[in-house]
Scaffold this motif. Structure first.
Motif, PDB file in Angstrom:
ATOM      1  N   LEU A 199     -13.897  -2.908 -13.490  1.00 55.67           N
ATOM      2  CA  LEU A 199     -12.531  -3.085 -13.007  1.00 55.67           C
ATOM      3  C   LEU A 199     -12.494  -2.890 -11.493  1.00 55.67           C
ATOM      4  CD1 LEU A 199     -10.556  -1.213 -15.816  1.00 55.67           C
ATOM      5  CD2 LEU A 199     -11.085  -3.662 -15.626  1.00 55.67           C
ATOM      6  N   ILE A 200     -11.366  -3.238 -10.877  1.00 60.03           N
ATOM      7  CA  ILE A 200     -11.210  -3.152  -9.434  1.00 60.03           C
ATOM      8  C   ILE A 200     -10.244  -2.022  -9.114  1.00 60.03           C
ATOM      9  CG2 ILE A 200     -10.420  -4.373  -7.354  1.00 60.03           C
ATOM     10  CD1 ILE A 200     -11.253  -6.992  -8.746  1.00 60.03           C
ATOM     11  N   TYR A 201     -10.606  -1.197  -8.146  1.00 65.14           N
ATOM     12  CA  TYR A 201      -9.783  -0.064  -7.736  1.00 65.14           C
ATOM     13  C   TYR A 201      -9.445  -0.198  -6.259  1.00 65.14           C
ATOM     14  CZ  TYR A 201     -11.093   2.121 -12.144  1.00 65.14           C
ATOM     15  OH  TYR A 201     -11.269   2.392 -13.481  1.00 65.14           O
ATOM     16  N   VAL A 202      -8.198   0.098  -5.915  1.00 69.14           N
ATOM     17  CA  VAL A 202      -7.776   0.069  -4.520  1.00 69.14           C
ATOM     18  C   VAL A 202      -7.128   1.400  -4.164  1.00 69.14           C
ATOM     19  CG1 VAL A 202      -7.473  -2.428  -4.437  1.00 69.14           C
ATOM     20  CG2 VAL A 202      -5.534  -0.983  -5.045  1.00 69.14           C
ATOM     21  N   LEU A 203      -7.365   1.816  -2.941  1.00 69.47           N
ATOM     22  CA  LEU A 203      -6.804   3.054  -2.415  1.00 69.47           C
ATOM     23  C   LEU A 203      -5.739   2.689  -1.391  1.00 69.47           C
ATOM     24  CD1 LEU A 203      -7.181   6.184  -2.421  1.00 69.47           C
ATOM     25  CD2 LEU A 203      -8.733   5.858  -0.477  1.00 69.47           C
ATOM     26  N   THR A 204      -4.512   3.161  -1.615  1.00 69.24           N
ATOM     27  CA  THR A 204      -3.439   2.868  -0.679  1.00 69.24           C
ATOM     28  C   THR A 204      -3.348   3.973   0.360  1.00 69.24           C
ATOM     29  OG1 THR A 204      -1.630   3.997  -1.835  1.00 69.24           O
ATOM     30  CG2 THR A 204      -2.194   1.768  -2.577  1.00 69.24           C
ATOM     31  N   ALA A 205      -2.847   3.619   1.534  1.00 68.94           N
ATOM     32  CA  ALA A 205      -2.707   4.587   2.633  1.00 68.94           C
ATOM     33  C   ALA A 205      -1.254   4.985   2.743  1.00 68.94           C
ATOM     34  CB  ALA A 205      -3.191   3.968   3.947  1.00 68.94           C
ATOM     35  N   GLY A 206      -0.954   6.234   2.481  1.00 69.26           N
ATOM     36  CA  GLY A 206       0.425   6.707   2.545  1.00 69.26           C
ATOM     37  C   GLY A 206       0.642   7.624   3.720  1.00 69.26           C
ATOM     38  N   SER A 207       1.732   8.357   3.708  1.00 68.13           N
ATOM     39  CA  SER A 207       2.049   9.278   4.786  1.00 68.13           C
ATOM     40  C   SER A 207       1.369  10.615   4.536  1.00 68.13           C
ATOM     41  CB  SER A 207       3.565   9.492   4.867  1.00 68.13           C
ATOM     42  OG  SER A 207       3.988  10.361   3.835  1.00 68.13           O
ATOM     43  N   PHE A 208       1.490  11.536   5.510  1.00 66.36           N
ATOM     44  CA  PHE A 208       0.777  12.800   5.392  1.00 66.36           C
ATOM     45  C   PHE A 208       1.350  13.700   4.314  1.00 66.36           C
ATOM     46  CE2 PHE A 208       4.297  14.174   7.925  1.00 66.36           C
ATOM     47  CZ  PHE A 208       4.412  15.534   7.760  1.00 66.36           C
ATOM     48  N   LEU A 209       2.569  13.449   3.865  1.00 62.53           N
ATOM     49  CA  LEU A 209       3.139  14.224   2.765  1.00 62.53           C
ATOM     50  C   LEU A 209       3.114  13.451   1.452  1.00 62.53           C
ATOM     51  CD1 LEU A 209       6.180  16.010   4.428  1.00 62.53           C
ATOM     52  CD2 LEU A 209       3.977  16.976   3.816  1.00 62.53           C
ATOM     53  N   GLY A 210       2.393  12.323   1.443  1.00 59.42           N
ATOM     54  CA  GLY A 210       2.252  11.558   0.210  1.00 59.42           C
ATOM     55  C   GLY A 210       3.240  10.424   0.091  1.00 59.42           C
ATOM     56  N   VAL A 211       4.478  10.607   0.555  1.00 61.01           N
ATOM     57  CA  VAL A 211       5.507   9.579   0.430  1.00 61.01           C
ATOM     58  C   VAL A 211       6.335   9.565   1.706  1.00 61.01           C
ATOM     59  CG1 VAL A 211       7.506   8.760  -0.856  1.00 61.01           C
ATOM     60  CG2 VAL A 211       5.683   9.934  -2.064  1.00 61.01           C
ATOM     61  N   ASP A 212       6.598   8.381   2.239  1.00 60.66           N
ATOM     62  CA  ASP A 212       7.639   8.236   3.244  1.00 60.66           C
ATOM     63  C   ASP A 212       8.257   6.859   3.100  1.00 60.66           C
ATOM     64  OD1 ASP A 212       5.644   7.672   6.281  1.00 60.66           O
ATOM     65  OD2 ASP A 212       6.175   6.334   4.661  1.00 60.66           O
ATOM     66  N   PRO A 213       9.456   6.631   3.654  1.00 60.84           N
ATOM     67  CA  PRO A 213      10.150   5.367   3.416  1.00 60.84           C
ATOM     68  C   PRO A 213       9.381   4.147   3.891  1.00 60.84           C
ATOM     69  CG  PRO A 213      11.652   7.015   4.291  1.00 60.84           C
ATOM     70  CD  PRO A 213      10.282   7.581   4.408  1.00 60.84           C
ATOM     71  N   ALA A 214       8.604   4.292   4.971  1.00 60.84           N
ATOM     72  CA  ALA A 214       7.950   3.125   5.547  1.00 60.84           C
ATOM     73  C   ALA A 214       6.652   2.774   4.841  1.00 60.84           C
ATOM     74  CB  ALA A 214       7.674   3.361   7.034  1.00 60.84           C
ATOM     75  N   ARG A 215       5.896   3.784   4.396  1.00 59.64           N
ATOM     76  CA  ARG A 215       4.557   3.509   3.885  1.00 59.64           C
ATOM     77  C   ARG A 215       4.383   3.822   2.415  1.00 59.64           C
ATOM     78  NH1 ARG A 215       1.900   5.698   9.405  1.00 59.64           N
ATOM     79  NH2 ARG A 215       2.076   3.761  10.556  1.00 59.64           N
ATOM     80  N   GLY A 216       5.313   4.491   1.813  1.00 58.78           N
ATOM     81  CA  GLY A 216       5.244   4.720   0.384  1.00 58.78           C
ATOM     82  C   GLY A 216       4.227   5.769  -0.002  1.00 58.78           C
ATOM     83  N   ALA A 217       4.004   5.934  -1.290  1.00 56.57           N
ATOM     84  CA  ALA A 217       3.104   6.956  -1.797  1.00 56.57           C
ATOM     85  C   ALA A 217       1.658   6.509  -1.638  1.00 56.57           C
ATOM     86  CB  ALA A 217       3.410   7.227  -3.261  1.00 56.57           C
ATOM     87  N   ALA A 218       0.776   7.483  -1.464  1.00 58.18           N
ATOM     88  CA  ALA A 218      -0.652   7.217  -1.406  1.00 58.18           C
ATOM     89  C   ALA A 218      -1.235   7.425  -2.793  1.00 58.18           C
ATOM     90  CB  ALA A 218      -1.329   8.136  -0.402  1.00 58.18           C
ATOM     91  N   ALA A 219      -2.004   6.451  -3.268  1.00 56.11           N
ATOM     92  CA  ALA A 219      -2.473   6.514  -4.648  1.00 56.11           C
ATOM     93  C   ALA A 219      -3.743   5.706  -4.817  1.00 56.11           C
ATOM     94  CB  ALA A 219      -1.396   5.985  -5.599  1.00 56.11           C
ATOM     95  N   LEU A 220      -4.452   6.000  -5.890  1.00 57.95           N
ATOM     96  CA  LEU A 220      -5.555   5.167  -6.344  1.00 57.95           C
ATOM     97  C   LEU A 220      -5.024   4.293  -7.470  1.00 57.95           C
ATOM     98  CD1 LEU A 220      -8.608   4.532  -6.136  1.00 57.95           C
ATOM     99  CD2 LEU A 220      -8.954   6.210  -7.970  1.00 57.95           C
ATOM    100  N   LEU A 221      -5.161   2.971  -7.323  1.00 58.55           N
ATOM    101  CA  LEU A 221      -4.655   2.014  -8.294  1.00 58.55           C
ATOM    102  C   LEU A 221      -5.816   1.307  -8.981  1.00 58.55           C
ATOM    103  CD1 LEU A 221      -1.823   0.311  -6.177  1.00 58.55           C
ATOM    104  CD2 LEU A 221      -1.688   2.406  -7.555  1.00 58.55           C
ATOM    105  N   ARG A 222      -5.584   0.872 -10.218  1.00 56.19           N
ATOM    106  CA  ARG A 222      -6.582   0.145 -10.990  1.00 56.19           C
ATOM    107  C   ARG A 222      -6.055  -1.257 -11.308  1.00 56.19           C
ATOM    108  NH1 ARG A 222      -7.720   3.709 -14.902  1.00 56.19           N
ATOM    109  NH2 ARG A 222      -5.854   3.110 -16.046  1.00 56.19           N
TER     110      ARG A 222
END
Length: 407
Positions: A379-402
């Motif tokens: 499967l393919i996994y992507v890592l998103t880049a979020g803000s330093f607190l995990g969530v902000d309005p502009a960049r959203g949550a940071a997560a590992l997605l499948r």
């Protein structure tokens, strides 16, 4: 409390700086944020391969890179200095102990990439690139430690670059022959000329042994006017590296200021032109160079105009997406310097190995894609880049997605 405050302050400093570029991106005002795909969401693709995207784990803090362990765990680096563990779809609240101290006072500094030794099952070696604090700021270093439960032991620097006073992106990948490729960016602003100086590690692709030393067959080994670790030069800021599954060649993605982002096939001793030639423009709108090419400098394999902010890089070789086998996947932080326009780009090749077409995936998620890798099950996994607190309005949550196929 003091350490917590300093960590948050460093995160704020990182938040207001562009990750991978030198200026603030255009506002995302008018482009609504989208929640993480929980529950999973499904999308169609251009070639009829329907996909399902789900969250493996969220709550990450400025993640940069990730690596799979043989037992199924995932190691994830966070820019503020942590290495996190995802186990059975859950993010362990306690980071690994024993990691080196990192510097986070500038853009493109902090904990960066992670790789595991090809013989990890026997030696348990984990490799990290990070910004090592110095009197003048930081330098990029490569450290190695032995993973023992939740602790890295025997941690030491294997290689410390000679570029001082600034940050630079760094990625790691092991080659089939066991050599370790390490990108070292940072040829920005007043340091641009260092990309053309073989005595500087800045703006280079490096080739190392697994103990951090320079192989004797490196193109500049034994040259008094060059660093023995240098494999190629003339790079600005390389954000992704991958090994071609058939040729064994190294490919790398590279940020330009505005437009002119590249993917290059990295060959020993070659000069890729920055800043002497470029397809990009300064943030002022002026062209970086008078010419986009020159006979003695290597042309990129792919160019993006406008910019997509290319990051992680991966060739797909699994069985779960047979129609995508051999395709190149490129993470995108944003398109045209507009926030919430990041995506995953799929590049299809023809029978001659040349570009045939490009497809943008995951656009509806409006995420900054920092890294992409194939999982052990195909499967393919992507890592998103979020803000330093995990969530902000502009960049959203940071997560590992499948990403998995919908049969």
């Amino acid at each position: 409390m003091y350490r917590w405050f300093i960590s948050v302050l460093a995160g704020v400093m990182l938040t207001v700086q562009v990750l991978g570029n030198a200026q603030q991106p255009f506002s995302a005002e008018g482009i609504p944020a989208v929640p993480l795909p929980d529950p999973p969401v499904e999308y169609d693709t251009a070639e009829g391969q329907r996909i399902r995207v789900s969250v493996v784990a969220d709550g990450l803090t400025y993640p940069w890179g990730f690596a799979f362990l043989p037992d199924g765990r995932v190691l994830v680096t966070e820019r503020l200095g942590n290495v996190r563990v995802i186990r059975d779809g859950m993010l362990d609240p306690t980071p690994l102990a024993g990691v080196p101290e990192v510097y986070t006072g500038q853009a493109l500094t902090g904990m960066m990439d992670v790789a595991v030794h090809p013989a990890f099952a026997e030696n348990r070696w984990v490799y990290l690139t990070y910004s090592k604090p110095t009197e003048n700021g930081s330098v990029v270093a490569l450290a190695r430690g032995r993973l023992d439960g939740q602790v890295l032991t025997e941690v030491r620097d294997l290689f410390v670059s000679n570029g001082t006073g600034g940050g630079g992106a760094s990625r790691l990948v092991f080659a089939p022959d066991g050599a370790l490729f390490m990108s070292l960016g940072g040829a920005l602003g007043g340091r641009r000329s260092e990309a053309q100086d073989p005595l500087s590690h800045v703006g280079k692709m490096l080739r190392l042994r697994d103990d951090g030393s320079a192989p004797a067959d490196n193109p500049f080994a034994g040259h008094a006017d060059a660093q023995a670790e240098v494999y190629s030069l003339g790079h600005r800021n390389q954000m992704g590296v991958a090994i071609h599954p058939e040729t064994g060649e190294l490919w790398a993605s590279e940020h330009a200021p505005q437009g002119g982002d590249e993917v290059n096939i990295i060959r020993p001793g070659q000069n890729y032109g920055w800043p002497e030639v470029s397809y990009s423009r300064e943030y002022s709108g002026q062209r970086v160079a008078e010419r986009p090419w020159r006979e003695n400098l290597v042309q990129p394999e792919f160019v993006w105009i406008p910019s997509i902010g290319p990051s992680g890089l991966m060739f797909y070789t699994g069985e779960r997406f047979p129609g995508w086998r051999g395709d190149l996947f490129v993470g995108s932080l944003m398109t045209g310097r507009i926030e919430r326009t990041g995506h995953l780009e799929r590049i299809k090749f023809n029978q001659r190995g040349l570009e045939q077409r490009r497809e943008s995936l995951l656009e509806p998620l409006r995420r900054r894609i920092r890294d992409v890798k194939q999982g052990p099950e195909g499967l393919i996994y992507v890592l998103t880049a979020g803000s330093f607190l995990g969530v902000d309005p502009a960049r959203g949550a940071a997560a590992l997605l499948r990403i998995e196929p919908v049969d």
